[in-house]
Design a protein around this motif. Sequence first.
Motif, mmCIF file in Angstrom:
data_model
loop_
_atom_site.group_PDB
_atom_site.id
_atom_site.type_symbol
_atom_site.label_atom_id
_atom_site.label_comp_id
_atom_site.label_asym_id
_atom_site.label_seq_id
_atom_site.Cartn_x
_atom_site.Cartn_y
_atom_site.Cartn_z
ATOM 1 N N VAL A 58 0.823 -1.202 0.000
ATOM 2 C CA VAL A 58 0.000 0.000 0.000
ATOM 3 C C VAL A 58 0.866 1.265 0.000
ATOM 4 C CG1 VAL A 58 -1.732 1.300 1.298
ATOM 5 C CG2 VAL A 58 -1.925 -1.170 1.107
ATOM 6 N N ALA A 59 1.966 1.222 0.702
ATOM 7 C CA ALA A 59 2.840 2.401 0.789
ATOM 8 C C ALA A 59 3.458 2.758 -0.562
ATOM 9 C CB ALA A 59 3.943 2.166 1.815
ATOM 10 N N ASP A 60 3.491 1.806 -1.503
ATOM 11 C CA ASP A 60 4.086 2.054 -2.816
ATOM 12 C C ASP A 60 3.094 2.611 -3.825
ATOM 13 O OD1 ASP A 60 6.501 1.112 -1.861
ATOM 14 O OD2 ASP A 60 6.133 -0.937 -2.551
ATOM 15 N N LEU A 61 1.813 2.678 -3.471
ATOM 16 C CA LEU A 61 0.799 3.178 -4.394
ATOM 17 C C LEU A 61 0.818 4.700 -4.447
ATOM 18 C CD1 LEU A 61 -2.263 0.947 -3.425
ATOM 19 C CD2 LEU A 61 -0.716 0.639 -5.347
ATOM 20 N N THR A 62 0.563 5.245 -5.645
ATOM 21 C CA THR A 62 0.363 6.686 -5.756
ATOM 22 C C THR A 62 -1.018 7.014 -5.203
ATOM 23 O OG1 THR A 62 -0.668 6.575 -7.934
ATOM 24 C CG2 THR A 62 1.765 6.748 -7.877
ATOM 25 N N ASP A 63 -1.285 8.287 -4.984
ATOM 26 C CA ASP A 63 -2.612 8.682 -4.497
ATOM 27 C C ASP A 63 -3.697 8.254 -5.472
ATOM 28 O OD1 ASP A 63 -1.511 9.774 -2.216
ATOM 29 O OD2 ASP A 63 -1.547 11.833 -2.966
ATOM 30 N N ALA A 64 -3.423 8.395 -6.762
ATOM 31 C CA ALA A 64 -4.416 8.013 -7.778
ATOM 32 C C ALA A 64 -4.665 6.507 -7.763
ATOM 33 C CB ALA A 64 -3.953 8.458 -9.161
ATOM 34 N N GLU A 65 -3.583 5.709 -7.631
ATOM 35 C CA GLU A 65 -3.741 4.261 -7.575
ATOM 36 C C GLU A 65 -4.505 3.842 -6.324
ATOM 37 O OE1 GLU A 65 0.281 2.834 -9.954
ATOM 38 O OE2 GLU A 65 0.421 3.408 -7.832
ATOM 39 N N ALA A 66 -4.214 4.490 -5.207
ATOM 40 C CA ALA A 66 -4.928 4.192 -3.968
ATOM 41 C C ALA A 66 -6.413 4.524 -4.110
ATOM 42 C CB ALA A 66 -4.316 4.957 -2.801
ATOM 43 N N ALA A 67 -6.717 5.656 -4.735
ATOM 44 C CA ALA A 67 -8.114 6.039 -4.950
ATOM 45 C C ALA A 67 -8.817 5.036 -5.854
ATOM 46 C CB ALA A 67 -8.190 7.447 -5.529
ATOM 47 N N ASP A 68 -8.127 4.572 -6.903
ATOM 48 C CA ASP A 68 -8.705 3.558 -7.797
ATOM 49 C C ASP A 68 -8.980 2.264 -7.046
ATOM 50 O OD1 ASP A 68 -8.603 5.298 -9.948
ATOM 51 O OD2 ASP A 68 -6.781 4.405 -10.812
ATOM 52 N N LEU A 69 -8.049 1.865 -6.195
ATOM 53 C CA LEU A 69 -8.218 0.646 -5.415
ATOM 54 C C LEU A 69 -9.405 0.763 -4.472
ATOM 55 C CD1 LEU A 69 -7.289 -2.144 -4.463
ATOM 56 C CD2 LEU A 69 -5.685 -0.989 -2.935
ATOM 57 N N ILE A 70 -9.501 1.868 -3.775
ATOM 58 C CA ILE A 70 -10.626 2.086 -2.859
ATOM 59 C C ILE A 70 -11.942 2.064 -3.621
ATOM 60 C CG2 ILE A 70 -11.723 3.802 -1.343
ATOM 61 C CD1 ILE A 70 -8.812 4.552 -0.489
ATOM 62 N N GLY A 71 -11.970 2.709 -4.786
ATOM 63 C CA GLY A 71 -13.179 2.712 -5.609
ATOM 64 C C GLY A 71 -13.567 1.315 -6.052
ATOM 65 N N ALA A 72 -12.591 0.523 -6.471
ATOM 66 C CA ALA A 72 -12.863 -0.849 -6.901
ATOM 67 C C ALA A 72 -13.376 -1.693 -5.739
ATOM 68 C CB ALA A 72 -11.611 -1.468 -7.506
ATOM 69 N N LEU A 73 -12.792 -1.515 -4.575
ATOM 70 C CA LEU A 73 -13.257 -2.257 -3.406
ATOM 71 C C LEU A 73 -14.679 -1.868 -3.026
ATOM 72 C CD1 LEU A 73 -10.010 -2.178 -1.238
ATOM 73 C CD2 LEU A 73 -11.029 -4.174 -2.340
ATOM 74 N N GLN A 74 -14.956 -0.567 -3.031
ATOM 75 C CA GLN A 74 -16.314 -0.118 -2.717
ATOM 76 C C GLN A 74 -17.310 -0.636 -3.739
ATOM 77 O OE1 GLN A 74 -15.527 4.099 -2.440
ATOM 78 N NE2 GLN A 74 -15.439 4.019 -0.197
ATOM 79 N N ASN A 75 -16.911 -0.649 -5.002
ATOM 80 C CA ASN A 75 -17.786 -1.151 -6.071
ATOM 81 C C ASN A 75 -18.081 -2.628 -5.869
ATOM 82 O OD1 ASN A 75 -19.281 -0.995 -8.477
ATOM 83 N ND2 ASN A 75 -17.522 -1.691 -9.661
ATOM 84 N N SER A 76 -17.065 -3.400 -5.480
ATOM 85 C CA SER A 76 -17.310 -4.841 -5.284
ATOM 86 C C SER A 76 -18.200 -5.088 -4.075
ATOM 87 C CB SER A 76 -15.971 -5.588 -5.141
ATOM 88 O OG SER A 76 -15.334 -5.262 -3.919
ATOM 89 N N ILE A 77 -18.087 -4.253 -3.051
ATOM 90 C CA ILE A 77 -18.943 -4.386 -1.872
ATOM 91 C C ILE A 77 -20.386 -4.027 -2.233
ATOM 92 C CG2 ILE A 77 -19.466 -3.394 0.395
ATOM 93 C CD1 ILE A 77 -16.384 -3.101 0.759
ATOM 94 N N ASP A 78 -20.563 -3.003 -3.044
ATOM 95 C CA ASP A 78 -21.900 -2.570 -3.443
ATOM 96 C C ASP A 78 -22.615 -3.625 -4.283
ATOM 97 O OD1 ASP A 78 -21.477 -0.177 -2.126
ATOM 98 O OD2 ASP A 78 -20.956 0.922 -3.947
ATOM 99 N N HIS A 79 -21.856 -4.469 -5.000
ATOM 100 C CA HIS A 79 -22.458 -5.479 -5.858
ATOM 101 C C HIS A 79 -22.632 -6.825 -5.168
ATOM 102 C CE1 HIS A 79 -21.279 -2.558 -9.000
ATOM 103 N NE2 HIS A 79 -22.404 -2.984 -9.532
ATOM 104 N N ASP A 80 -22.254 -6.924 -3.928
ATOM 105 C CA ASP A 80 -22.429 -8.184 -3.183
ATOM 106 C C ASP A 80 -23.753 -8.274 -2.506
ATOM 107 O OD1 ASP A 80 -20.049 -9.278 -3.899
ATOM 108 O OD2 ASP A 80 -18.984 -8.662 -2.096
#
Length: 80
Positions: A58-80
């Motif tokens: 996680v420490a190696d991610l850029t802010d944009a990559e971290a935001a994309d990851l959070i968005g993808a995780l939230q999206n997968s939670i919303d579809h469960d």
Amino acid sequence: MKQFSATELANKTGDVLAAAAQAPVAIARHGKPRFVVLSAERFEHLQARGDSRRAFHVADLTDAEAADLIGALQNSIDHD
């Protein structure tokens, strides 16, 4: 995940390999996990999945990559 030190790997190889036959184990150097030992069967299974999954610290991610990851995780939670 069970963790062994590099010294334990050198001194108790059999114990480390026995544990790795059951589940992946971390090998730590200076108290930090540096390597993972897993069975060849598990490794082949992971390779056979054929997807493009990669591991990042996680420490190696850029802010944009971290935001994309959070968005993808939230999206997968919303579809469960």
